[in-house]
Design a protein around this motif. Sequence first.
Motif, PDB file in Angstrom:
ATOM      1  N   PHE A 736      33.094  73.528  18.997  1.00 18.36           N
ATOM      2  CA  PHE A 736      33.342  74.943  18.744  1.00 18.36           C
ATOM      3  C   PHE A 736      33.855  75.149  17.322  1.00 18.36           C
ATOM      4  O   PHE A 736      34.467  74.254  16.738  1.00 18.36           O
ATOM      5  CB  PHE A 736      34.409  75.496  19.708  1.00 18.36           C
ATOM      6  CG  PHE A 736      34.102  75.318  21.164  1.00 18.36           C
ATOM      7  CD1 PHE A 736      33.424  76.294  21.870  1.00 18.36           C
ATOM      8  CD2 PHE A 736      34.508  74.163  21.845  1.00 18.36           C
ATOM      9  CE1 PHE A 736      33.145  76.147  23.219  1.00 18.36           C
ATOM     10  CE2 PHE A 736      34.237  74.001  23.186  1.00 18.36           C
ATOM     11  CZ  PHE A 736      33.552  74.998  23.882  1.00 18.36           C
ATOM     12  N   MET A 737      33.642  76.372  16.806  1.00 13.77           N
ATOM     13  CA  MET A 737      34.261  76.761  15.548  1.00 13.77           C
ATOM     14  C   MET A 737      34.236  78.279  15.433  1.00 13.77           C
ATOM     15  O   MET A 737      33.276  78.926  15.864  1.00 13.77           O
ATOM     16  CB  MET A 737      33.535  76.141  14.347  1.00 13.77           C
ATOM     17  CG  MET A 737      34.164  76.471  12.998  1.00 13.77           C
ATOM     18  SD  MET A 737      35.950  76.132  12.875  1.00 13.77           S
ATOM     19  CE  MET A 737      35.981  74.344  12.931  1.00 13.77           C
ATOM     20  N   ILE A 738      35.312  78.840  14.865  1.00  9.75           N
ATOM     21  CA  ILE A 738      35.359  80.248  14.512  1.00  9.75           C
ATOM     22  C   ILE A 738      35.620  80.368  13.020  1.00  9.75           C
ATOM     23  O   ILE A 738      36.056  79.415  12.379  1.00  9.75           O
ATOM     24  CB  ILE A 738      36.417  81.023  15.323  1.00  9.75           C
ATOM     25  CG1 ILE A 738      37.817  80.433  15.126  1.00  9.75           C
ATOM     26  CG2 ILE A 738      36.030  81.076  16.788  1.00  9.75           C
ATOM     27  CD1 ILE A 738      38.925  81.248  15.798  1.00  9.75           C
ATOM     28  N   ALA A 739      35.397  81.570  12.466  1.00 13.45           N
ATOM     29  CA  ALA A 739      35.316  81.694  11.009  1.00 13.45           C
ATOM     30  C   ALA A 739      36.656  81.762  10.293  1.00 13.45           C
ATOM     31  O   ALA A 739      36.726  81.421   9.113  1.00 13.45           O
ATOM     32  CB  ALA A 739      34.487  82.928  10.648  1.00 13.45           C
ATOM     33  N   THR A 740      37.711  82.225  10.920  1.00 13.77           N
ATOM     34  CA  THR A 740      38.962  82.362  10.166  1.00 13.77           C
ATOM     35  C   THR A 740      40.037  81.471  10.761  1.00 13.77           C
ATOM     36  O   THR A 740      40.274  80.371  10.283  1.00 13.77           O
ATOM     37  CB  THR A 740      39.415  83.833  10.123  1.00 13.77           C
ATOM     38  OG1 THR A 740      39.490  84.372  11.448  1.00 13.77           O
ATOM     39  CG2 THR A 740      38.446  84.666   9.314  1.00 13.77           C
ATOM     40  N   GLY A 741      40.685  81.908  11.805  1.00 10.72           N
ATOM     41  CA  GLY A 741      41.725  81.140  12.470  1.00 10.72           C
ATOM     42  C   GLY A 741      42.133  81.852  13.736  1.00 10.72           C
ATOM     43  O   GLY A 741      41.691  82.967  14.019  1.00 10.72           O
ATOM     44  N   GLN A 742      43.004  81.240  14.505  1.00  9.03           N
ATOM     45  CA  GLN A 742      43.400  81.794  15.791  1.00  9.03           C
ATOM     46  C   GLN A 742      44.334  83.001  15.646  1.00  9.03           C
ATOM     47  O   GLN A 742      44.319  83.898  16.474  1.00  9.03           O
ATOM     48  CB  GLN A 742      44.105  80.717  16.627  1.00  9.03           C
ATOM     49  CG  GLN A 742      43.169  79.653  17.196  1.00  9.03           C
ATOM     50  CD  GLN A 742      42.308  80.196  18.322  1.00  9.03           C
ATOM     51  OE1 GLN A 742      41.182  80.620  18.121  1.00  9.03           O
ATOM     52  NE2 GLN A 742      42.861  80.182  19.537  1.00  9.03           N
ATOM     53  N   SER A 743      45.132  83.023  14.616  1.00  7.20           N
ATOM     54  CA  SER A 743      46.118  84.088  14.467  1.00  7.20           C
ATOM     55  C   SER A 743      45.544  85.268  13.701  1.00  7.20           C
ATOM     56  O   SER A 743      44.728  85.109  12.786  1.00  7.20           O
ATOM     57  CB  SER A 743      47.361  83.576  13.740  1.00  7.20           C
ATOM     58  OG  SER A 743      48.302  84.622  13.550  1.00  7.20           O
TER      59      SER A 743
END
Length: 785
Positions: A736-743
Amino acid sequence: MKWVWRALAGILLILTAGLALGYFWLRAGLPDYEGERTLAGLGAPATVVRDAAAIPHIRAESAADAYFALGYVHASDRLWQMDLQRRIGAGRLSELAFIGESGLRLDRLMRTLGLYRDAAASFERLPAEVRAALEAYSAGVNAWLQSRSGPLPPEFVALRYEPEPWTPADSLVWGRLIALQLSGNFRTELLRAALAEILDPALMEDLFPPGIGYPPATLAAGEARALRAALPPPLGPDTASNEWVLSGEHTGTGLPILANDPHLALDAPILWYLASIRTPELTVTGATVPGVPFTLLGHNGTVAWGFTTTGSDVQDVFIERIDPADPGRYLTPEGSEPFLVREEIIGVHGREEPVRLTVRATRHGPVLSDIDPEAADRAGEDHVLALAWTALTDEDLNVEAVYRLNRARDWEDFRAAMRLWRAPQQNVVYADTAGNIGFFTPGDVPIRLDGDGRSPIPGWTGAFDWKGLIPFEELPQAYNPPAGWFVNANNAVVGPDYPYLLAWEFEEPYRARRIEAMLEEISPLTVAGSQEMQLDTVSLAAAELLPLMLTIRAPDAHAAEALAALRRWDHRMNRELAAPLIFQAWLLELGRSLYADELGDGFDDYGGLEPVVLRRMLTERRIWCDDVETQSVEECGDALTTSLLAALDRLEAKYGSDPSEWRWGEAHRAPLDHPIFSRIPIIDRLFDLGIQTDGGEFTVNRGGMDVGDAATPFAHVHGAGFRAVYDLADLTESQFMIATGQSGHPLSDFYGNLTVRWRDGDYLTIGETPRDPIGTLTLLPADQE
């Protein structure tokens, strides 16, 4: 003068100290990732263990407690994003400081559509267990609001307001917002109607293949253009995602591999929030949306799934004739009927009195032409324009569909969940640990009595009414197809023999063709191979168009150098190359050269880069190469040369005189803007996550652009904010990966920590146990104090 310098030094010291104190005060509002919290509404203890990327691993004794915990962590990390979403859906942006009047157009549209009203009404129609899940999630959000210490996230401080308690309707409205974003045909109908006033049918067919129906004469001159101008900008791009699933016969493990990367707006924080939930009754891992309790994209230990948008036409603009004897009524095949009328009160920051909006609706839907007085005046006194759309209902069961999808154990469970899906229509790929694969395109699609849904149509005759929906059993689907795989990148999912109309236009199949070509090359497919495919930057559009564009002779040395670079180029839209920038700039200027003169002020509305349209204009429809504003007759070579020189002039003015120093990444930068702070000078630099990226409009690693933005036409504003590859041989090793961060807190260490890793094609594993945990938060029920 010494006293002046001392005074300035003192002021600077005070300002610096004030900023430092403000910084540390705002950081005091960051959530704790460890310790214990005693909270009302929890049935039994639950734990939230965060791994090195701050991804929460929620462990609870019941699904209700897990949803409570997810609501708690969503609120702690993304509260302002959640509040912004519900304000958009409720039409309440204008209430906020610094937004005020600028939010009024969007608020008017949202109040007219009534998305939040329908969301609230649909809650009572849901099964008890789904309502209970939504209520548990809301209780978790509110528990964080009530128990937090320290200041609210800085957006609330800057805009000077406090969030209201969370309700299930706040969660439900998000589904309608994404349906609006992914169902934009009504805007295209209005654009076609506007352009049809200035172009003959043959030219219209060139711009909108494979043909077009025209608006009837009852549409007033300039009316469609006025209504388009009154509408707020779209919420985001309406198509573009990738997915593929392969059976075990094509993989290295003997079990399926499924890959998915949905393409939406690239903002900060990104839409998606990764989470893992485990209870005795529920296991689910993947991408959630803050504000919604269920996992939209992911796997449940047995089944994995992914989504792309079908692009089906589920909206029609109806011209409703007003009863000449009574302006409070309109005509139907059965006679005159009264408009359904309600009044909406819109608070606007800075205004003493709220805006009062009268919303009318017909049997087809809400009256769009009421959203702005000028648009209403254009419509005249004899008719209005109303919107029919499958999502305008209080019987939307999408949330139940996802609830049941999270629990699906096999294909039949999956189909039963998809039966509940309403809008927007989606292409959903499926794989399970037993080795089965499939796809389904759930969603409500109208069957029209007549017409093709491509332009506004008469509503008073009944001739163009919807007579029903495509039956669920007859929607496109396949289970264990003979080919052993399924690929979709928003291209057509049906052929010409399909008995129903889904849409007249689908996304061009450049990405789908490239994916299929790579699948032929990478055999057997592995997880690593799928990751490589998701990062592919080859543009088949460039490969198709350049042979037509490179037929000209260079008029000067500058152009010769550019043409030579394009001839050497392998069509990869890599950020360190100059050729992609030259090609993209040339393509934009070529479009301007070919049809800006015919479209006039409609050119910006048409917008976009349409390789198929440009290819047709350079081959069988070369009439477009002539500039109608000049006396002479220009050939396509003239248009190509003129546009190349114009492109090079623009590039030289912005990037310097040496083309060998130009880089695609300088222009193709993902700004990852914050909705508020990126618009405030100086502060914008403090929260800048912008990064140079690869890819382009037609590459698998999609770098979607808004070429109508004169300042930054090639900025990477939408793309794969979430990527996932699921290994059905071992789902705990899925990537998995998302573009910015969790917060979503700009001062958090986890606000933009994933940005470079996302750009460079890194992935995260979310296994059964957190890797390199950074803290354990234990949530205790209040009665166990």
